[in-house]
Motif scaffolding. Sequence first.
Motif, PDB file in Angstrom:
ATOM      1  N   PHE A 475       0.618  -1.679   0.232  1.00 52.28           N
ATOM      2  CA  PHE A 475       0.225  -0.251  -0.056  1.00 52.28           C
ATOM      3  C   PHE A 475       1.259   0.930   0.101  1.00 52.28           C
ATOM      4  CE2 PHE A 475      -3.518  -2.430   2.516  1.00 52.28           C
ATOM      5  CZ  PHE A 475      -3.732  -3.176   1.179  1.00 52.28           C
ATOM      6  N   ALA A 476       0.950   2.224  -1.110  1.00 55.28           N
ATOM      7  CA  ALA A 476       1.382   3.523  -0.857  1.00 55.28           C
ATOM      8  C   ALA A 476       0.576   4.485  -0.701  1.00 55.28           C
ATOM      9  CB  ALA A 476       1.474   3.784  -2.188  1.00 55.28           C
ATOM     10  N   VAL A 477       0.911   5.266   0.467  1.00 58.49           N
ATOM     11  CA  VAL A 477      -0.166   5.953   1.909  1.00 58.49           C
ATOM     12  C   VAL A 477       0.226   7.808   1.656  1.00 58.49           C
ATOM     13  CG1 VAL A 477      -1.676   6.563   3.209  1.00 58.49           C
ATOM     14  CG2 VAL A 477      -1.508   3.467   2.739  1.00 58.49           C
ATOM     15  N   TRP A 478      -0.350   7.948   1.501  1.00 55.93           N
ATOM     16  CA  TRP A 478       0.395  10.165   1.551  1.00 55.93           C
ATOM     17  C   TRP A 478      -0.792  10.814   1.299  1.00 55.93           C
ATOM     18  CZ3 TRP A 478       0.409   7.581  -3.614  1.00 55.93           C
ATOM     19  CH2 TRP A 478      -0.895   8.156  -3.956  1.00 55.93           C
ATOM     20  N   LEU A 517      -4.526   6.158  -1.438  1.00 53.04           N
ATOM     21  CA  LEU A 517      -4.371   4.742  -0.815  1.00 53.04           C
ATOM     22  C   LEU A 517      -3.898   4.178  -2.728  1.00 53.04           C
ATOM     23  CD1 LEU A 517      -3.183   2.394   0.413  1.00 53.04           C
ATOM     24  CD2 LEU A 517      -5.996   1.794   0.963  1.00 53.04           C
ATOM     25  N   HIS A 518      -2.787   3.573  -2.910  1.00 44.90           N
ATOM     26  CA  HIS A 518      -2.183   3.095  -3.845  1.00 44.90           C
ATOM     27  C   HIS A 518      -2.077   1.453  -3.686  1.00 44.90           C
ATOM     28  CE1 HIS A 518      -2.015   6.873  -7.075  1.00 44.90           C
ATOM     29  NE2 HIS A 518      -3.344   6.419  -6.725  1.00 44.90           N
ATOM     30  N   VAL A 527      -2.932  -2.029  -9.172  1.00 47.69           N
ATOM     31  CA  VAL A 527      -4.002  -3.194  -9.271  1.00 47.69           C
ATOM     32  C   VAL A 527      -4.877  -1.786  -8.970  1.00 47.69           C
ATOM     33  CG1 VAL A 527      -5.589  -4.610  -7.887  1.00 47.69           C
ATOM     34  CG2 VAL A 527      -3.155  -4.599  -7.494  1.00 47.69           C
ATOM     35  N   LEU A 528      -5.131  -0.800  -8.459  1.00 41.65           N
ATOM     36  CA  LEU A 528      -6.107  -0.022  -8.057  1.00 41.65           C
ATOM     37  C   LEU A 528      -6.060   1.622  -7.153  1.00 41.65           C
ATOM     38  CD1 LEU A 528      -7.993  -0.018  -4.762  1.00 41.65           C
ATOM     39  CD2 LEU A 528      -8.915  -1.696  -6.338  1.00 41.65           C
ATOM     40  N   ALA A 529      -6.175   2.807  -7.827  1.00 44.71           N
ATOM     41  CA  ALA A 529      -5.898   3.010  -6.823  1.00 44.71           C
ATOM     42  C   ALA A 529      -7.138   3.874  -5.817  1.00 44.71           C
ATOM     43  CB  ALA A 529      -5.647   5.040  -7.581  1.00 44.71           C
ATOM     44  N   SER A 530      -7.353   4.578  -4.882  1.00 48.14           N
ATOM     45  CA  SER A 530      -8.337   5.634  -3.830  1.00 48.14           C
ATOM     46  C   SER A 530      -7.911   5.529  -2.935  1.00 48.14           C
ATOM     47  CB  SER A 530      -9.316   3.847  -3.355  1.00 48.14           C
ATOM     48  OG  SER A 530      -8.387   3.168  -2.348  1.00 48.14           O
TER      49      SER A 530
END
Length: 675
Positions: A475-478, A517-518, A527-530
Amino acid sequence: MTLKKLLLSSLVLGQLAVSGAVLANEHGVNVEVQSDAQRATLVYQGEMPQEGTIQYAIWSEENGKDDLEFYDYQGPETTIDLQNHSGDGTYHIEVYQVKGAEKVLLKATTFQRDTEEPKTAAPETTTVAPELTTNSIESTISMTTTPSTSSKSEAQAESTTPATTTNQETQLPQVPTTKSRITPSQESQPKSAENSSDVSVMQPRSSRSSIQPRSARSASPSQYRAASPVAEVSSQPRISASVSRDGKINIAVTGVAGQPAEVLLPTWSDKNDQDDINWYKAARLSNGIYYLQVDTKNHKNDTGLYHIHLYIRSKAGASLEGAGLTTVTVGNQVTTPTTPKKTEPAKTTITASQVEKTKGTYRLNIQPEKAVKSIDVAVWSTSNQSNIKWYSIPGNGQPTYSLNVSYTNHQSLAGQYQNHVYINYADGSRIGYVGPTVTLEKPVQAASVSTSARFIGSGTYELTLHNAEAGAYRFAVWSDKNGQDDLIWYDAQPSGNGSHKLQLDLSKHKDSGTYHLHVYKKQGGGVLASQFTVAAHHLPAAVTKTVATPTIPRTYHATSYPVGQCTWGAKQVAPWVGEWWGNAKEWANVARRLGYSVGTMPRVGAVAVWPTDGNGYGHVGVVTHVESANRIQILESNYLGRQYISNFRGWFDPTMVWNGSGYTRGEVYYIYPKA
């Protein structure tokens, strides 16, 4: 291209190897170019990379990159033959660090090619004729067949040289009568074929070099004498020649007894009296055949009749013996080769098989025309090559080489996949080919993949990935504020039924509001971006308001730290830093005792501390930009002895620390300003 753009546009995992690369450390790289019409010398300036090797990519500005060639680093000076390139004027050079299948751009520059041939007097050293001097000519040549193109002379009508045609093999030639362009001394004038078998040795006008005997040295025209009478030979080698589709002349010599020291093939076109003659040394193949391929670029791309003569030196120091001759006709198919070029079925072939469009996979099959040292393959699908990946295949003597390609190595993007193949042949040549284009489609998910976020207390959110296929995920979070300066990568934990969870500690991020959240699959791509929203009252007390990007102050104030040192620079940029904190290596411990929060994640406005850098004193700087824990920018002083404040390094990995001889993983801490 920033990481944010990659995440928002194409969900890229990892870094690009070629496009938009920047130098990864502070040591600058430069290339000085010295060039003329025929060659360029590249002088490498700067430290060599700790890993991998150096390659140069060179092409002319004319017609795009149709003459792109890669050259291996040969040392501080690398000499390039510009006759491998078709263009004039501006040339481009890109310097790459090659680490396995990855190429990292270190430097890009240009230079001008001088299109005028150098005007010189008659050369003191001939680079196309074998060594022949007054003292050695009679002892080194016992049988000589002089290359001659005096097709317009009366002497040609009297010549007893057997007529030959394209691809025809000939027996030993009789000695032709010839008129030399360069008149020998009076005692060396050749006699007519009617009363003598003496032969004159001619020196060509041109100084363009191809392959010459190693012993070749200078000899003025007056030093050349007629050779001694033709000697008998015990065997009769056979010479044949043909022209390939790209206009190159392929020469084969069979029936050569033993393994002589040299097999020489002087070659020239029928035009302009041997002004393009070159002496070549043939290579012996494993089956005993001697082979040579002649590029007509070395003969001014002349078409029409070409003359090829055969000389053999049985052992070192022995005399040269004329052993045969032939001719071959080159048609108008001669063109300046370009790279890459379309593959030809009669030569190297590249095909695609086992194409699984919905699975995103295929196999690339490469059948080279000759022995291979290694193969480099570039594969991509995007218009700007943002998902390009280089593959390397070692040569193993096989007739066919295969490469399995999966779209998961290219950001899992569907589209038209381009396949460019660069073959490094065993003979030292490197040729590029355009392979087939393959269409891949995005696989259809069995169930809709989604994410959710919920507050679970104590400044913590639970992030969940639902309906995911088997595998490991990140998970990439910022937060949405201030770009991606608080972006962090996390490993999600599987929780069964296609779900993967993360307990997100908001104290590692900034402020409330919109968060991104990517989701990425470790062995795959995006997979997806949210997005999700963090309420202000859910923030832990430790999270501070957004910090403005630090800047270099217009005026400096007096401090307890020596002017110009890194501690002085940090205090000027971040005035909240206290006085008398000691050397840089002590700052993290002092700050903890004074109640400051100290961690290992970079944030804008924080002071970065390297306890083991700075020759034992440590080093500090103030963080101005953050993309991840391994990619930041800082303002600092006393970097490489420069005792003023600046952003010396641009984007760099703060976890790579100088140990006195190179960069290794080391400690780095961050002191965060108080609320």
